[in-house]
Scaffold this active site. Structure first.
Site, short mmCIF file in Angstrom:
data_model
loop_
_atom_site.label_atom_id
_atom_site.label_comp_id
_atom_site.label_asym_id
_atom_site.label_seq_id
_atom_site.Cartn_x
_atom_site.Cartn_y
_atom_site.Cartn_z
N ASP A 147 0.82 -1.06 0.00
CA ASP A 147 0.12 -0.07 0.06
C ASP A 147 0.82 1.26 -0.03
O ASP A 147 1.74 1.32 0.67
CB ASP A 147 -0.94 0.10 1.13
CG ASP A 147 -2.10 1.06 1.20
OD1 ASP A 147 -2.02 2.10 1.07
OD2 ASP A 147 -3.27 0.55 1.21
N HIS A 166 -7.23 -5.56 2.31
CA HIS A 166 -6.07 -4.81 2.96
C HIS A 166 -5.49 -6.00 3.82
O HIS A 166 -6.26 -6.54 4.72
CB HIS A 166 -6.45 -3.66 4.09
CG HIS A 166 -6.82 -2.27 3.25
ND1 HIS A 166 -5.98 -1.43 3.01
CD2 HIS A 166 -8.21 -2.02 2.44
CE1 HIS A 166 -6.62 -0.66 1.90
NE2 HIS A 166 -8.05 -1.02 2.03
N ASN A 188 -13.53 -3.28 2.57
CA ASN A 188 -14.80 -2.27 2.64
C ASN A 188 -15.73 -2.30 1.28
O ASN A 188 -15.09 -2.57 0.30
CB ASN A 188 -14.25 -0.70 2.88
CG ASN A 188 -13.23 -0.73 3.94
OD1 ASN A 188 -13.58 -1.23 5.27
ND2 ASN A 188 -12.12 -0.09 3.91
N GLN A 223 -15.08 2.56 1.42
CA GLN A 223 -14.57 2.30 -0.03
C GLN A 223 -14.12 3.56 -0.49
O GLN A 223 -15.13 4.25 -0.71
CB GLN A 223 -15.44 1.24 -0.66
CG GLN A 223 -14.89 0.80 -1.68
CD GLN A 223 -15.60 -0.25 -2.61
OE1 GLN A 223 -16.77 -0.40 -2.14
NE2 GLN A 223 -14.96 -0.94 -3.54
N HIS A 242 -10.95 -4.95 -3.32
CA HIS A 242 -9.54 -5.21 -2.73
C HIS A 242 -9.37 -5.60 -1.29
O HIS A 242 -10.74 -5.11 -0.58
CB HIS A 242 -8.63 -3.91 -2.79
CG HIS A 242 -8.97 -2.54 -2.62
ND1 HIS A 242 -10.36 -1.99 -2.99
CD2 HIS A 242 -8.87 -1.79 -1.35
CE1 HIS A 242 -10.34 -0.92 -2.10
NE2 HIS A 242 -9.27 -0.62 -1.25
#
Length: 132
Positions: free
Chosen positions: A29, A100, A85, A92, A98
């Site tokens: 990230d 995390h 999310n 989101q 996606h």
């Protein structure tokens, strides 16, 4: 479609790739919550969990587990948050599914959570009647 995560997942935009196969790319990230914070990106676009094909949904958790085990072993993290999310109200910000992977370390001050409420008997019965 002009989806930044599609471009990253498919190698059109460079990223710090930790893992890649025919279905997914795992990247670091760019705005990490902790050391090792990574994102699992499917190569095929789905806006969110609701739109994610079942085959991809079944593979993503296995991949998350394998990455979490590798992080625990190599980063010596004390724990890990797995966060996903769906929808703007849920946090989101990029509308490409996606997940995390956030390694956690003692004293890291990373905040992932909510203020616990109370499940009343009335709400419990309502939810049981409509969700089961």
């Amino acid at each position: 479609m002009d989806c930044i995560f599609c471009k990253i997942a498919n190698g059109e935009i460079s990223s710090a790739t930790l893992y890649e196969d025919e279905d997914f790319r795992v990247i670091l990230d760019l705005n990490p919550a902790s050391k090792g914070h990574a994102l699992i990106l499917p190569k095929n676009h789905a806006d969110n969990l609701y739109a994610l094909p079942e085959e991809a949904a079944s593979k993503v958790l296995v991949l998350a587990k394998n990455m979490a085990l590798k992080m625990k072993k190599t980063l010596n993290c004390d724990g890990l948050n797995l966060v996903q999310n769906n929808g703007e109200i849920a946090g989101q910000t990029v509308f490409h599914f996606h997940m995390h992977l956030i390694p956690r370390y003692e004293g890291d001050n990373v905040k992932v959570g909510w203020k616990p409420g109370k499940l009343t008997d009335e709400v419990k019965e309502e939810l049981l009647s409509i969700l089961t």
